[in-house]
Design an enzyme around this catalytic site. Structure first.
Site, PDB file in Angstrom:
ATOM      1  N   ARG A  46       0.850  -1.191   0.000  1.00  0.00           N
ATOM      2  CA  ARG A  46       0.000   0.000   0.000  1.00  0.00           C
ATOM      3  C   ARG A  46       0.883   1.237   0.000  1.00  0.00           C
ATOM      4  O   ARG A  46       0.665   2.187  -0.727  1.00  0.00           O
ATOM      5  CB  ARG A  46      -0.962   0.008   1.197  1.00  0.00           C
ATOM      6  CG  ARG A  46      -1.626   1.372   1.400  1.00  0.00           C
ATOM      7  CD  ARG A  46      -2.893   1.361   2.261  1.00  0.00           C
ATOM      8  NE  ARG A  46      -2.848   0.468   3.400  1.00  0.00           N
ATOM      9  CZ  ARG A  46      -2.075   0.648   4.495  1.00  0.00           C
ATOM     10  NH1 ARG A  46      -1.286   1.699   4.593  1.00  0.00           N
ATOM     11  NH2 ARG A  46      -2.105  -0.235   5.471  1.00  0.00           N
ATOM     12  N   TYR A  98     -16.137  16.685 -16.009  1.00  0.00           N
ATOM     13  CA  TYR A  98     -16.463  15.267 -15.995  1.00  0.00           C
ATOM     14  C   TYR A  98     -17.548  15.012 -14.937  1.00  0.00           C
ATOM     15  O   TYR A  98     -17.440  15.474 -13.794  1.00  0.00           O
ATOM     16  CB  TYR A  98     -15.193  14.478 -15.670  1.00  0.00           C
ATOM     17  CG  TYR A  98     -15.427  13.000 -15.587  1.00  0.00           C
ATOM     18  CD1 TYR A  98     -15.745  12.263 -16.721  1.00  0.00           C
ATOM     19  CD2 TYR A  98     -15.334  12.334 -14.375  1.00  0.00           C
ATOM     20  CE1 TYR A  98     -15.960  10.906 -16.649  1.00  0.00           C
ATOM     21  CE2 TYR A  98     -15.547  10.963 -14.298  1.00  0.00           C
ATOM     22  CZ  TYR A  98     -15.869  10.264 -15.435  1.00  0.00           C
ATOM     23  OH  TYR A  98     -16.088   8.916 -15.347  1.00  0.00           O
ATOM     24  N   ASP A 170      -7.026  18.873 -14.346  1.00  0.00           N
ATOM     25  CA  ASP A 170      -7.351  17.540 -14.851  1.00  0.00           C
ATOM     26  C   ASP A 170      -6.877  17.503 -16.305  1.00  0.00           C
ATOM     27  O   ASP A 170      -7.484  18.114 -17.182  1.00  0.00           O
ATOM     28  CB  ASP A 170      -8.875  17.316 -14.741  1.00  0.00           C
ATOM     29  CG  ASP A 170      -9.299  15.924 -15.202  1.00  0.00           C
ATOM     30  OD1 ASP A 170      -8.562  15.305 -15.996  1.00  0.00           O
ATOM     31  OD2 ASP A 170     -10.391  15.476 -14.789  1.00  0.00           O
ATOM     32  N   LYS A 195      -7.699   6.468 -19.379  1.00  0.00           N
ATOM     33  CA  LYS A 195      -7.986   6.952 -20.733  1.00  0.00           C
ATOM     34  C   LYS A 195      -6.729   6.875 -21.616  1.00  0.00           C
ATOM     35  O   LYS A 195      -6.251   5.795 -21.872  1.00  0.00           O
ATOM     36  CB  LYS A 195      -8.561   8.358 -20.651  1.00  0.00           C
ATOM     37  CG  LYS A 195      -9.626   8.532 -19.557  1.00  0.00           C
ATOM     38  CD  LYS A 195     -10.892   7.740 -19.809  1.00  0.00           C
ATOM     39  CE  LYS A 195     -11.823   7.675 -18.603  1.00  0.00           C
ATOM     40  NZ  LYS A 195     -12.202   8.962 -18.028  1.00  0.00           N
TER      41      LYS A 195
HETATM   42  C1  LIG Z   1     -12.768   9.419 -16.752  1.00  0.00           C
HETATM   43  C2  LIG Z   1     -12.433  10.741 -16.240  1.00  0.00           C
HETATM   44  C3  LIG Z   1     -12.261  10.969 -14.866  1.00  0.00           C
HETATM   45  C4  LIG Z   1     -12.454   9.873 -13.832  1.00  0.00           C
HETATM   46  O1  LIG Z   1     -11.494   8.880 -13.958  1.00  0.00           O
HETATM   47  P1  LIG Z   1     -11.762   7.323 -13.583  1.00  0.00           P
HETATM   48  O2  LIG Z   1     -10.479   6.678 -13.935  1.00  0.00           O
HETATM   49  O3  LIG Z   1     -12.928   6.882 -14.400  1.00  0.00           O
HETATM   50  O4  LIG Z   1     -12.067   7.304 -12.125  1.00  0.00           O
HETATM   51  C5  LIG Z   1     -11.923  12.242 -14.452  1.00  0.00           C
HETATM   52  N1  LIG Z   1     -11.774  13.249 -15.347  1.00  0.00           N
HETATM   53  C6  LIG Z   1     -11.934  13.071 -16.666  1.00  0.00           C
HETATM   54  C7  LIG Z   1     -11.755  14.211 -17.598  1.00  0.00           C
HETATM   55  C8  LIG Z   1     -12.275  11.819 -17.166  1.00  0.00           C
HETATM   56  O5  LIG Z   1     -12.459  11.642 -18.469  1.00  0.00           O
END
Ligand SMILES: *Cc1c(COP(=O)(O)O)cnc(C)c1O
Length: 379
Positions: A46, A98, A170, A195
């Site tokens: 962890r 998001y 982000d 992604k």
């Molecule tokens: C998918 C996404 C998230 C969340 O990420 P997860 O891996 O699904 O928890 C946050 N911000 C953006 C822009 C995203 O496309």
């Protein structure tokens, strides 16, 4: 080291025990200690795991940061950032963000006394009006999901200069190949690694990167205390994915232009949202803070015809109907009923997410095949 070299080499070293050139999957929860407190840098997975560490170092390098921290999902990474705050603190967030980020802010953290303001950041003056002595974090998402708005990161950073306010970005849509927020003065970068960084739709993971010692210390404290870490197998898959990040994003961009232009000339289409168009409201900012415009394209239909858009998203053959984005294969989605269903309709419409809006994650297949797939589905 240049970016295209970093994605291959940064953070990874041949395994010191065996010489394995690829970082092994250290599938272990714990590590032997020679005597109490004497170990090789790892005590419990962890807190730290060698496969995860290699990935964290690689991410820190490609974002031009110093410290990387990986989590079980993108939302777990956001959860860590908000846990750095205290009751009474306020956050100013992009309004068009998001859906899951909106949901964790509103339904998880608001009840702990943290206040969230959702503002249109296309005009950074709107941020200024919400800043007060409790403001501790500006949360920027750019390009935004799914409207592909572009927020001027440097202008946001300039606004809070010399104030004790963190700027978090982000960077999921752009990836460090296209945009590096830390270079523009942001304090922390967040990724849904799920992604483009993973890139193959086979892992759910999140990450934070910073160059700030104090912020890093907090991040590692919370990562270890809350425990939302990712596993070694997933870390390995992402290390592999990152090695082709530059090549993949180049092709996503090339295909993105072709699909965006096709849609712009299509008689059923009302608006196409893609920052590469000269008439995109923040095209100039996109040109200056991004290397290229990416493979995410959204569009609406004339008359905001939701039935027609539902038909299109279920008629494409190569563009698969699914949530998520950023994999090598093309995906198609309907934000108002899928990714953004958790945002109330009035809030959604305020940020432009109309009922007929369709979002494409343009993959790295042959562009002609992608265009014919859309042509067929829309005829
Ligand atoms: C998918 C996404 C998230 C969340 O990420 P997860 O891996 O699904 O928890 C946050 N911000 C953006 C822009 C995203 O496309």
């Amino acid at each position: 080291m240049k970016f295209n070299t970093k994605v291959i080499h940064a953070g990874v070293h041949p395994d010191s025990a065996t010489g394995a050139i690829m970082t092994p999957i250290y599938q272990t929860s714990t590590y032997v200690q020679d005597e109490i407190g004497v170990h090789k840098g790892f005590e419990y997975s962890r807190t730290g795991n060698p496969t995860r560490s290699a990935l964290e170092d690689s991410l820190a390098a490609i974002e031009n940061g110093k410290y990387g921290a990986c989590f079980g999902s993108g939302l777990a990474a956001i959860d860590c950032i908000i846990k750095m705050l205290n009751p009474g603190d306020e956050v100013i967030s992009t309004n068009d963000l998001y859906g899951g980020s909106y949901r964790i802010f509103k339904t998880v953290f608001e009840k702990y006394g943290i206040k969230f303001h959702f503002v249109n950041m296309l005009d950074v003056e709107n941020i200024k009006n919400n800043i007060n002595e409790n403001t501790k974090l500006i949360w920027v998402e750019t390009p935004t999901n799914p409207m592909m708005n572009i927020i001027d990161i440097k202008a946001v950073v300039d606004l809070v200069k010399n104030k004790n306010i963190m700027v978090g970005v982000d960077n999921t849509f752009a990836t460090p190949y296209l945009q590096r927020p830390l270079d523009l003065g942001a304090d922390v970068v967040m990724h849904s690694v799920t992604k483009y960084l993973g890139g193959h739709s086979d892992v759910v993971m999140g990450a934070l990167v910073t160059a700030d010692d104090k912020i890093a210390e907090e991040i590692y404290r919370i990562q270890n205390s809350s425990g939302a870490v990712c596993g070694p197998m997933d870390s390995f898959l992402v290390l592999r994915g990152i090695k082709t990040l530059h090549l993949r994003i180049q092709r996503h961009c090339e295909n993105g232009v072709k699909v965006a232009q096709f849609l712009k000339n299509h008689p059923l289409v009302d608006e196409v949202y893609w920052p590469g168009f000269e008439d995109h409201p923040n095209h100039d900012v996109a040109k200056s803070q991004m290397k290229n415009f990416g493979g995410m394209v959204s569009f609406t239909l004339k008359g905001d015809d939701i039935e027609k858009s539902k038909k299109i998203v279920s008629s494409t053959k190569l563009f698969t109907l699914a949530e998520s984005l950023g994999g090598v294969e093309s995906l198609i989605g309907h934000p108002s009923t899928m990714t953004h269903a958790s945002i109330p309709r009035e809030e959604r419409l305020k940020s432009g997410v109309k009922d007929s809006l369709i979002r494409l994650s343009v993959g790295i297949e042959d562009a002609d095949d992608l265009v014919s797939d859309l042509t067929n589905a829309m005829s």
